[in-house]
Structure formats: structure tokens, C-alpha cells
Write an enzyme that holds these catalytic residues in place. Structure first.
Site, PDB file in Angstrom:
ATOM      1  N   MET A  91       0.694  -1.259   0.039  1.00 35.42           N
ATOM      2  CA  MET A  91       0.139   0.103  -0.045  1.00 35.42           C
ATOM      3  C   MET A  91       0.859   1.424  -0.133  1.00 35.42           C
ATOM      4  O   MET A  91       0.463   2.326   0.351  1.00 35.42           O
ATOM      5  CB  MET A  91      -1.117   0.132   1.095  1.00 35.42           C
ATOM      6  CG  MET A  91      -1.994  -1.221   1.205  1.00 35.42           C
ATOM      7  SD  MET A  91      -2.853  -1.325  -0.265  1.00 35.42           S
ATOM      8  CE  MET A  91      -3.434  -2.890  -0.002  1.00 35.42           C
ATOM      9  N   HIS A 110      -3.302  -5.557  -8.757  1.00 36.95           N
ATOM     10  CA  HIS A 110      -4.294  -4.593  -8.636  1.00 36.95           C
ATOM     11  C   HIS A 110      -5.622  -5.283  -8.587  1.00 36.95           C
ATOM     12  O   HIS A 110      -5.929  -6.203  -9.630  1.00 36.95           O
ATOM     13  CB  HIS A 110      -4.452  -3.381  -9.390  1.00 36.95           C
ATOM     14  CG  HIS A 110      -5.225  -2.152  -9.353  1.00 36.95           C
ATOM     15  ND1 HIS A 110      -5.200  -1.581  -8.274  1.00 36.95           N
ATOM     16  CD2 HIS A 110      -6.470  -2.334  -9.867  1.00 36.95           C
ATOM     17  CE1 HIS A 110      -6.324  -0.839  -8.227  1.00 36.95           C
ATOM     18  NE2 HIS A 110      -7.164  -1.073  -9.153  1.00 36.95           N
ATOM     19  N   ALA A 180      -8.937 -14.881  -9.238  1.00 33.77           N
ATOM     20  CA  ALA A 180      -8.222 -14.108 -10.087  1.00 33.77           C
ATOM     21  C   ALA A 180      -6.518 -13.974  -9.504  1.00 33.77           C
ATOM     22  O   ALA A 180      -5.590 -14.480  -9.957  1.00 33.77           O
ATOM     23  CB  ALA A 180      -8.616 -12.723 -10.509  1.00 33.77           C
TER      24      ALA A 180
HETATM   25  C1  GAR Z   1      -5.069  -7.584  -2.536  1.00 32.62           C
HETATM   26  O1  GAR Z   1      -6.445  -7.534  -2.904  1.00 32.62           O
HETATM   27  C2  GAR Z   1      -4.223  -6.783  -3.719  1.00 32.62           C
HETATM   28  O2  GAR Z   1      -4.850  -6.686  -4.918  1.00 32.62           O
HETATM   29  C3  GAR Z   1      -4.723  -5.311  -3.164  1.00 32.62           C
HETATM   30  O3  GAR Z   1      -4.449  -5.387  -1.770  1.00 32.62           O
HETATM   31  C4  GAR Z   1      -4.947  -6.828  -1.358  1.00 32.62           C
HETATM   32  C5  GAR Z   1      -3.724  -7.330  -0.640  1.00 32.62           C
HETATM   33  O4  GAR Z   1      -4.049  -8.538  -0.110  1.00 32.62           O
HETATM   34  N1  GAR Z   1      -3.666  -4.320  -3.667  1.00 32.62           N
HETATM   35  C6  GAR Z   1      -3.978  -3.170  -4.022  1.00 32.62           C
HETATM   36  O5  GAR Z   1      -4.980  -2.512  -3.832  1.00 32.62           O
HETATM   37  C7  GAR Z   1      -2.814  -2.188  -4.500  1.00 32.62           C
HETATM   38  N2  GAR Z   1      -3.381  -1.099  -5.139  1.00 32.62           N
HETATM   39  P1  GAR Z   1      -2.985  -9.600   0.343  1.00 32.62           P
HETATM   40  O6  GAR Z   1      -2.148  -8.836   1.751  1.00 32.62           O
HETATM   41  O7  GAR Z   1      -3.785 -10.692   1.109  1.00 32.62           O
HETATM   42  O8  GAR Z   1      -2.032 -10.142  -0.754  1.00 32.62           O
END
Ligand code: GAR
Length: 212
Positions: A91, A110, A180
Site C-alpha cells: 500500500m 491490482h 483471479a
Molecule cells: C489484494 O487484494 C491486492 O490486490 C490489493 O490489496 C490486497 C492485498 O491482499 N492491492 C492493492 O489494492 C494495490 N493497489 P494480501 O495482503 O492478502 O495479498
């Protein structure tokens, strides 16, 4: 062997998908050299530890200003000399210096079909809230190279996911991850690690002839 550094911020399910794919042989010629989190409490760091991968925290809280944090983050990433930097639920806005140090060598996942629901302010659950608010019937996920913009780099892989009428942001997020994200992130790494991905005029060309 493609050496990766994975940047995370939270739960780390995409990191887990990468580690599992390496374990199962679905990703070959690649290793995770380190996991770096901006958040000391990220569960992703525990996942790294369980997999025997070095996990580090570089938190903005430990630095006087953003540019000091950006420098520290870049230095930490560079200390592992990675071939590829993987943003797996990261993030942090990636500093320009990092993009310049790793041209076409940073990838991001994303949780939407870029160019929908992306750019500044679109991250995590917010993306799914906006998709539901707009009433789209299909959403998905995108893996792309990171350039100087926000979610503007060349698209490597995308996968569509159906939106259900009774979805909440949480149920939709989960389906997008399961159907996905956890598939296309490891797949993109496998293609890159085996030399199947090239970029021409800002577009990604995937060489499927390798049989990878
Ligand atoms: C995921 O859904 C990823 O695509 C998103 O944050 C989540 C993290 O989950 N990323 C974004 O929004 C980046 N702009 P995770 O920590 O369980 O992998």
C-alpha cells in the site's frame, strides 16, 4: 534464477500464493530473497518467517520525513540485488527513485480490471466498494509493470470475475482473490522468470511458444 523481493503491507495472501506456487513447482527459476513490509504488524511477515524467507520492516514511522523513508526503502530493496520487485498488496506509493532503479522490473497486483477502478485512492477494499457502487457485473484483477504513474504501467495479465447481486465488498474481494489474484500473480512471475515476457511500445507481448 530470478531473485525476487516482495513488498507487502497486510495479510499477505498474494505472497502466500507465490510461496505455494514455488513449493509446488508452478513457478520455476525463481526465488523469494526477502519480504519487506511497511507495517510491522503485517501478517505477511509471519508467512515469510514460516516459509524461511527473511522478513523485514521498513516503516515510515521510523523516519523523519517521506524522502528519508523512500531512501531507506530503496536501499533495503537494493541490498538484496533483486531481478524483480513484486508488489503483493503493497500500500506504499512507490517512490520515483525506485521506479527509475528498476525499470520494467517492478510488478504490481491490482484488484480490478485496469483501467477501471484504479489510480490514486483505489486500493484494497475501496476498489470493491466502488465497483459495487457503480454496479458493474464483471470485475477482476490485473498484474502490471510499475511505471511513474499510479496503475498506469504495461498490463501483463488480467482475469475477469463475476460480481454477484448480493456481494458485499468483502465477499467480492475474496472472490477476486481466489479466482483471479492468486492465479495471475504466480503465473506472471512464472512467465517473467522463464523469459516469456517482453515490452514493446508500452504493451506487453507474451511468448507462449516456450510451453511454460
Ligand atoms: C489484494 O487484494 C491486492 O490486490 C490489493 O490489496 C490486497 C492485498 O491482499 N492491492 C492493492 O489494492 C494495490 N493497489 P494480501 O495482503 O492478502 O495479498
Amino acid at each position: 534464477m530470478l531473485k525476487m523481493v516482495v513488498l507487502v503491507s497486510g495479510g499477505g495472501t498474494n505472497l502466500q500464493a507465490i510461496l505455494d506456487a514455488i513449493e509446488k513447482g508452478e513457478i520455476t527459476n525463481a526465488e523469494v530473497a526477502a519480504v519487506i513490509s511497511n507495517n510491522a504488524k503485517a501478517y505477511a511477515l509471519e508467512r515469510a518467517q514460516k516459509a524461511g524467507v527473511p522478513g523485514l520492516c521498513v516503516s515510515p514511522k521510523e523516519y523523519p520525513d517521506r524522502s528519508a523513508f523512500n531512501r531507506a526503502l530503496l536501499k533495503t530493496v537494493q541490498s538484496f540485488s533483486p531481478d524483480l520487485v513484486v508488489l503483493a498488496g503493497c500500500m506504499v506509493v512507490i517512490p520515483r527513485e525506485m521506479v527509475e532503479a528498476f525499470p520494467n522490473r517492478i510488478i504490481n497486483i491490482h484488484p480490478a480490471l485496469i483501467p477501471s477502478f484504479c489510480g490514486t485512492g483505489y486500493y484494497g477494499l475501496r476498489v470493491h466498494e466502488q465497483a459495487l457502487k457503480r454496479g458493474v457485473k464483471v470485475t477482476g484483477a490485473t498484474v502490471h509493470f510499475v511505471d511513474a504513474g499510479t496503475d498506469t504501467g504495461p498490463i501483463i495479465l488480467q482475469k475477469a470475475v463475476e460480481v454477484h447481486q448480493d456481494d458485499t465488498p468483502e465477499t467480492l474481494q475474496r472472490r477476486v482473490m481466489e479466482e483471479a489474484e492468486w492465479k495471475i500473480m504466480p503465473r506472471a512471475i512464472q512467465l517473467i522468470a522463464n523469459g516469456c515476457v517482453k515490452t514493446e511500445n508500452g504493451r506487453v507481448i507474451i511468448d507462449e511458444t516456450h510451453g511454460i
